[in-house]
Design a protein around this motif. Structure first.
Motif, mmCIF file in Angstrom:
data_model
loop_
_atom_site.group_PDB
_atom_site.id
_atom_site.type_symbol
_atom_site.label_atom_id
_atom_site.label_comp_id
_atom_site.label_asym_id
_atom_site.label_seq_id
_atom_site.Cartn_x
_atom_site.Cartn_y
_atom_site.Cartn_z
ATOM 1 N N SER A 1 0.826 -1.211 0.000
ATOM 2 C CA SER A 1 0.000 0.000 0.000
ATOM 3 C C SER A 1 0.860 1.261 0.000
ATOM 4 O O SER A 1 0.379 2.356 -0.280
ATOM 5 C CB SER A 1 -0.930 0.007 1.205
ATOM 6 N N ARG B 1 2.226 3.907 -3.754
ATOM 7 C CA ARG B 1 1.089 4.560 -4.403
ATOM 8 C C ARG B 1 1.543 5.735 -5.260
ATOM 9 O O ARG B 1 1.055 6.859 -5.124
ATOM 10 C CB ARG B 1 0.055 4.985 -3.362
ATOM 11 N N ARG C 1 -8.405 10.122 -5.776
ATOM 12 C CA ARG C 1 -9.510 9.561 -4.995
ATOM 13 C C ARG C 1 -9.124 8.243 -4.341
ATOM 14 O O ARG C 1 -9.708 7.859 -3.319
ATOM 15 C CB ARG C 1 -10.732 9.364 -5.902
ATOM 16 N N HIS D 1 -5.931 7.720 -3.484
ATOM 17 C CA HIS D 1 -4.686 8.066 -2.784
ATOM 18 C C HIS D 1 -3.431 7.738 -3.582
ATOM 19 O O HIS D 1 -2.425 7.297 -3.029
ATOM 20 C CB HIS D 1 -4.639 7.373 -1.408
ATOM 21 N N THR E 1 -7.320 -0.250 -6.879
ATOM 22 C CA THR E 1 -7.555 -0.537 -5.459
ATOM 23 C C THR E 1 -7.447 -2.030 -5.169
ATOM 24 O O THR E 1 -7.203 -2.425 -4.023
ATOM 25 C CB THR E 1 -8.933 -0.020 -5.004
ATOM 26 N N LEU F 1 -5.830 -0.173 -0.286
ATOM 27 C CA LEU F 1 -5.701 0.937 0.663
ATOM 28 C C LEU F 1 -5.529 0.393 2.075
ATOM 29 O O LEU F 1 -6.096 -0.652 2.416
ATOM 30 C CB LEU F 1 -6.962 1.808 0.614
ATOM 31 N N HIS G 1 -6.398 -0.021 5.952
ATOM 32 C CA HIS G 1 -7.758 -0.136 6.489
ATOM 33 C C HIS G 1 -8.318 1.193 6.971
ATOM 34 O O HIS G 1 -9.519 1.424 6.939
ATOM 35 C CB HIS G 1 -7.779 -1.159 7.632
ATOM 36 N N GLU G 2 -7.432 2.071 7.409
ATOM 37 C CA GLU G 2 -7.926 3.342 7.974
ATOM 38 C C GLU G 2 -8.234 4.375 6.896
ATOM 39 O O GLU G 2 -8.721 5.467 7.203
ATOM 40 C CB GLU G 2 -6.902 3.905 8.976
ATOM 41 N N GLN G 3 -7.968 4.055 5.636
ATOM 42 C CA GLN G 3 -8.190 5.027 4.548
ATOM 43 C C GLN G 3 -9.381 4.616 3.690
ATOM 44 O O GLN G 3 -9.580 3.436 3.419
ATOM 45 C CB GLN G 3 -6.944 5.150 3.663
ATOM 46 N N ASP G 4 -10.158 5.607 3.288
ATOM 47 C CA ASP G 4 -11.268 5.387 2.361
ATOM 48 C C ASP G 4 -11.016 6.196 1.096
ATOM 49 O O ASP G 4 -10.201 7.121 1.079
ATOM 50 C CB ASP G 4 -12.594 5.838 2.994
ATOM 51 N N ASN G 5 -11.762 5.844 0.056
ATOM 52 C CA ASN G 5 -11.697 6.639 -1.164
ATOM 53 C C ASN G 5 -12.138 8.074 -0.871
ATOM 54 O O ASN G 5 -13.037 8.309 -0.057
ATOM 55 C CB ASN G 5 -12.608 6.061 -2.241
ATOM 56 N N ILE G 6 -11.484 9.019 -1.509
ATOM 57 C CA ILE G 6 -11.837 10.432 -1.345
ATOM 58 C C ILE G 6 -13.014 10.737 -2.269
ATOM 59 O O ILE G 6 -12.951 10.455 -3.475
ATOM 60 C CB ILE G 6 -10.642 11.336 -1.700
#
Length: 600
Positions: free
Chosen positions: A16, A19, A45, A47, A169, A174, A176-181
């Motif tokens: 991860s 990127r 979006r 990252h 993705t 990503l 676990h603590e990150q989501d798509n923007i």
């Protein structure tokens, strides 16, 4: 080799942390550059940090060190690659490259083209196949944007980007603590800071660029009749530098917008009072491109005179961003409608069909107040224009000649339009100076003096042919043929006194088709018709003597018709079947004996 999907490669997931990706684009008109910027914004979006570069500014030898690359490639002429792609493409074509060269690289390709032409997205297709043959892993199916689609290239780009993000993705999960923007208003690509009026300006970056040379205007002469509808000019530029170029090479010219238009535009935008205030530019969003040769300190007047194009016809991405700056509810509603799938036809009718400019759109959406730092996101670069050189350096040392049609027309709204660069050129006076760059073209002349050359160059397609003919005459060759096409022998037969003089001295075979000079009701004669009449001669030159055919001009029906005339000559006098004749012409192109220098 089939294209792989992310599911084929579950064991090949990347860390991860990796990127970063490179987006390489090759453009002629700027669409591929804008598309590359759009892909980079969307990749944020999930990252990813993107680098966006033109292929001609990227060192080809470093490609092997990249792990993830997106190629964005436009199409020119008869399926040819853009000039910006040539250096990288030539490197990839080397026969000594191992088939596992890019085994550690993930890549994908998005092509831009027009299905009105036979070789739709041809460079993108060739690049995709070549990268796979060298071991690259194509992570998603090749995208192909079509200018004929009712949404333009976005018709294919929108779903392709969504598919790309999904694959990325999966391959690059990503944390676990990150989501798509979520999608929203993007930040501006620059940060601006005011400076004092007494600030000293840096040297013009264009003056510092060693690929450009200072030229002085020696001649600016109209060569069509004064009462003719089209104004075609012959330009001559002289240089102190000992410039070098070959037939087929192009001159690169950065235009300036007319001062009166810039003034009026700045008033329209409410910027008249701050137009000459200087500010510094800091490039903050490095995944977005900026205009070439941009100084660090500028004013709005300088920007819209030399670097940003307010007369361009805006694309869908312009309306997508403009929505965020409109305060009037009805205007916002209309902009949202334009960028929706359902509103695609309405946006096309409002904008592309009638060639409404960015300036005109902003004049109608009056509530939109654009923050100064967003000008690079809304206005496309004022791109340099490329013109085929119409002279041989052997005939005209330290000079470049151009043959240029001055662009003037009326839109479907009956509004008069002028080309920015050709208007700039037409206004040049004797002794004026400007910077001109040189770029390698696609024409390669034979070294064997016994090899004939057949040139087909109607209209301003005559420009590179004049360079070829002068070069061959200087080298003592007499086996050169020119097929020229115009409307009237007396109105727009460019350089006819030169061709007639060369023909009289038996240095050139000259054939001209004047399509509007025949009697009313009689079928018009074009260059391809003369070639059909001369079918036996064409077979002798191109078949028996294995000559070279060079086609230059508008990439409409003419190149196809010329190829058909050659095919007919091969079939009729070369004793080939129809299929064999088609293959013969295709082989000519593969062998470099059929060269196109065409433009849309």
């Amino acid at each position: 080799m089939s294209t792989h999907g992310a599911g084929d490669r579950e064991s090949y997931q990347h860390s991860s942390a990796s990127r970063e990706l490179l987006i390489l684009y090759a453009t002629e008109t700027g669409t591929a550059q804008e598309t590359a910027d759009r892909i980079a914004r969307e990749c944020r979006r999930v990252h990813f940090h993107c680098r966006v570069q033109s292929m001609d500014a990227y060192p080809p030898g470093t490609l092997i060190s990249e792990h993830l690359v997106i190629f964005v490639v436009s199409t020119t002429g008869w399926g040819a690659e853009p000039r910006a792609m040539s250096s990288l493409w030539n490197m990839l074509l080397r026969s000594d490259l191992p088939n596992d060269l890019f085994e550690d690289m993930d890549f994908c390709v998005f092509g831009l083209g027009d299905t009105a032409y036979e070789k739709f997205c041809w460079p993108a297709k060739k690049l995709s196949r070549r990268m796979q043959s060298l071991g690259g892993y194509e992570i998603c199916s090749r995208g192909e944007g079509d200018e004929q689609h009712r949404m333009g290239v976005d018709g294919a780009l929108d779903p392709w980007i969504e598919g790309l993000l999904e694959v990325l993705t999966q391959l690059y999960p990503l944390p676990h603590e990150q989501d798509n923007i979520p999608a929203g208003r993007p930040p501006p690509r620059v940060s601006l800071s005011n400076v004092g009026s007494d600030t000293s300006l840096d040297p013009d970056p264009l003056d510092e660029d060693t690929k450009f040379h200072t030229a002085s205007v020696k001649c600016n002469r109209r060569i069509t009749a004064e009462d003719w509808f089209q104004d075609v000019r012959h330009f001559e530029f002289s240089f102190e530098d000992n410039i070098k170029y070959n037939p087929g090479d192009v001159a690169v010219i950065h235009p300036s917008a007319a001062a009166s238009e810039v003034d009026t535009f700045l008033v329209t935008m409410g910027w008249a009072n701050v137009a000459d205030d200087f500010f510094t530019i800091e490039h903050t969003m490095l995944d977005q491109t900026l205009p070439d040769h941009l100084p660090k300190i500028v004013s709005l007047r300088i920007l819209f005179t030399r670097y940003l194009d307010f007369n361009a016809v805006p694309r869908r991405s312009f309306f997508q961003l403009l929505r965020y700056f409109a305060t009037d509810e009805l205007e916002r509603e209309k902009l949202n409608e334009f960028v929706s799938i359902e509103g695609a036809d309405e946006m096309y009718d409002y904008c592309q069909r009638v060639k409404r400019t960015t300036w005109e759109v902003l004049s109608e959406f009056r509530s939109a107040r654009i923050p100064r730092e967003y000008v690079f996101d809304l206005f496309p670069p004022l791109r340099p224009r490329e013109f085929s050189i119409a002279s041989s350096i052997e005939f005209h040392p330290r000079e470049i000649h151009l043959c240029v049609a001055i662009v003037r027309y009326r839109t479907k709204l009956k509004i008069h339009r002028k080309g920015v660069c050709t208007s700039y050129l037409s206004g040049l006076k004797l002794g004026d100076t400007l910077r001109i760059g040189l770029r390698k073209g696609f024409i390669s002349l034979p070294t064997d003096p016994n090899t004939p050359v057949v040139c087909v160059g109607p209209g301003t397609g005559i420009a590179p042919m004049r360079a070829v003919i002068e070069q061959r005459i200087d080298e003592g060759h007499t086996n050169t043929t020119l097929y020229f096409g115009c409307r009237s022998a007396h109105k727009d037969q460019h350089y006819h006194t030169e061709w007639e003089s060369h023909a009289e001295e038996q240095k050139l075979c000259y054939r001209v088709a004047c399509s509007r000079d025949g009697p009313e009701g009689v079928k018009r004669t074009y260059v391809q018709d003369l070639m059909k009449e001369d079918a036996q001669y064409i077979w002798t030159m191109l078949g028996q003597q294995r000559g070279i055919l060079i086609i230059s001009g508008s990439s409409n029906k003419m190149p196809t018709a010329v190829r058909e005339a050659v095919r007919g000559a091969v079939e009729r006098f070369g004793g080939r079947s129809n299929a064999e004749a088609v293959e013969y012409v295709a082989a000519m192109e593969r062998e470099g004996r059929l060269i196109e220098e065409c433009w849309s």
